[in-house]
Each structure stands twice: as C-alpha cells, then as structure tokens.
Scaffold this active site. Structure first.
Site, mmCIF file in Angstrom:
data_model
loop_
_atom_site.group_PDB
_atom_site.id
_atom_site.type_symbol
_atom_site.label_atom_id
_atom_site.label_comp_id
_atom_site.label_asym_id
_atom_site.label_seq_id
_atom_site.Cartn_x
_atom_site.Cartn_y
_atom_site.Cartn_z
ATOM 1 C CB ILE A 134 -5.786 5.891 -1.091
ATOM 2 C CG1 ILE A 134 -5.729 4.361 -1.050
ATOM 3 C CG2 ILE A 134 -5.025 6.463 0.076
ATOM 4 C CD1 ILE A 134 -4.282 3.815 -1.129
ATOM 5 C CB SER A 135 -10.976 3.588 0.224
ATOM 6 O OG SER A 135 -11.539 4.069 -0.972
ATOM 7 C CD GLN A 136 -11.820 2.655 7.380
ATOM 8 O OE1 GLN A 136 -12.890 2.663 6.766
ATOM 9 N NE2 GLN A 136 -11.765 2.581 8.691
ATOM 10 N NE ARG A 168 -3.626 1.948 2.840
ATOM 11 C CZ ARG A 168 -4.815 2.329 2.389
ATOM 12 N NH1 ARG A 168 -5.432 1.595 1.501
ATOM 13 N NH2 ARG A 168 -5.381 3.425 2.811
#
Ligand code: SAH
Length: 215
Positions: free
Chosen positions: A62-64, A36
């Site tokens: 960027i999403s959780q 990530r």
C-alpha cells in the site's frame, strides 16, 4: 491498547501532507476521514499511519500516504468525474478517489488482491462508487472510457498507449515511469487535443505488470 486512529490520522495529515504542500481541502478531508487501518493487514495495523509503504501480501505494498495524497491532488477532481485506478492493491487509494470523484473503476492484476480490495471497500462501506475489476490495467479498461482522471500505482517502463487513448479531454493522468528502482511521477494533462507532461516528483513504486508493463 487500541490506538486512537482519529488522532493518528490527524497527525499524518498535518505532518506528512499539509507540511509537505498538499493543500486541496477535498484531498486532505478524504485522507482525514478514510480509515487506512482497515486497508492494511491486521498484524501491520499499528503501522497504518507511518510515513512509508507497507506490505499487503503477494509481494505488493500500500503506497506511502503522501504519495496517495499527491497523486489524488494532481488529478484536480471536483466530484463529477469517472476515474480509472490501476493497481487496486488494498483498495485504499480507490477509496480516496471514490470520495473525490463520481465513479471509480479500480483494476488489479492479482486475483487475491482484487478480492481483498473489494472486501476492504465493502467492510468499510466505502465501495459504493467503486467497481473493482481483476485484469491487466496496463491496457486500461475501455468499457468505461473516457476517463477524466487516471491514476496508476505501479511503475511502467513507458506510459502505456492504451491509457493515453482512454484519457478524456480534458483529462489528467498520473503514473510513475522509469526502471525497476527509480522512477519519476509524471503528470500528463490532455486539453483541447494537446498533451502536456511534467515531472511531479521522484519515487519508487512496485513494477507494473501485464502487456504494457514489465510482464
Ligand atoms: N493503490 C494501492 C497500491 C497498490 S501497489 C493501494 O492503495 O493499496 C500496486 C498494485 O498494482 C499491486 O497490487 C499490483 O498487483 C498492481 N498491478 C501491477 N501491475 C498491474 C496491472 N498491469 N494491472 C493492474 N494492477 C497491476
């Protein structure tokens, strides 16, 4: 000091995913192996495994990690599917889907982000099964339809008709639906011509733009 990314990933998977009920081993494995930190801006790298969305430029996030994992799990992929990913952003979610499906079409409306997603995927050698397209994903991408899975990472006022049309049978679609502040993550399941819908959780995503979005 350079963080030990492998341990950070392991901790994230254990505390943020497993303990919150994500159980599909293929999803957990993808989240455990995909770096990530390669998908977040350099200055935010130390925050890569935090339990929250992160800014990626152009006013987007960027999403959780939990949200990415939950959405991927809800698609119930087995590796044979063609999947549509709406909102490439950093390309991270596309990379996760790429490990779970046969082919991913990832569509992004902001040219600078489409480019960034493509570069992140190329640099990590995770882009093999993924085609990044710059365009309005609220209209889907008919060229590669039908899709066994559709994942939308931006909040829509309603489920775009084009996405329902391009959803295969059987097919599963996950999308946040609501106003600009509060949404429900909906799972739509198409099977033998019948469409069923349920709310998976409550959430807050950046708005879906384009024709069937908030414009
Ligand atoms: N999946 C991304 C999260 C991106 S946030 C990741 O893992 O990093 C949502 C993204 O959707 C933003 O990049 C935004 O620009 C994009 N977006 C918004 N409306 C869109 C549309 N109509 N078509 C394609 N992308 C859209």
């Amino acid at each position: 000091m350079i963080p030990d990314w492998r341990s950070e990933r392991w901790r994230m998977v254990d505390r943020q995913l497993r303990k919150r009920g994500i159980h599909d081993p293929r999803v957990l494995d993808a989240m455990l192996t995909i770096p990530r930190e390669e998908f977040v801006p350099h200055e935010a790298r130390v925050c890569s495994y935090q339990d929250e969305p992160l800014q990626i430029g152009f006013g987007q996030t960027i999403s959780q990690p939990y949200m990415t994992a939950l959405m991927a799990e809800l698609l119930e992929l087995n590796g044979t599917e063609t999947v549509l990913d709406v909102g490439s952003g950093s390309g991270y979610h596309a990379a996760v889907l790429g490990q779970l499906a046969a082919r991913v079409i990832s569509i992004e409306i902001i040219p600078g982000l489409a480019h960034q997603a493509e570069q992140n995927l190329a640099r990590t050698s995770l882009g093999g099964k993924i085609t990044v397209i710059c365009g309005d994903g609220s209209q889907g991408w008919p060229d590669a339809a039908p899709y066994a899975g559709i994942s939308v990472a931006a909040a829509a006022p309603e489920i775009p008709e084009a996405l329902l049309t391009q959803l295969g049978d059987p097919g599963r679609l996950v999308i946040p639906v609501g106003d600009l502040w509060d949404q429900e993550l909906r799972l739509v399941v198409k099977s033998e011509g019948i469409i069923r819908e349920r709310i998976a959780t409550f959430c807050r995503f950046v708005p879906l733009r384009g024709g069937a979005g908030w414009r």
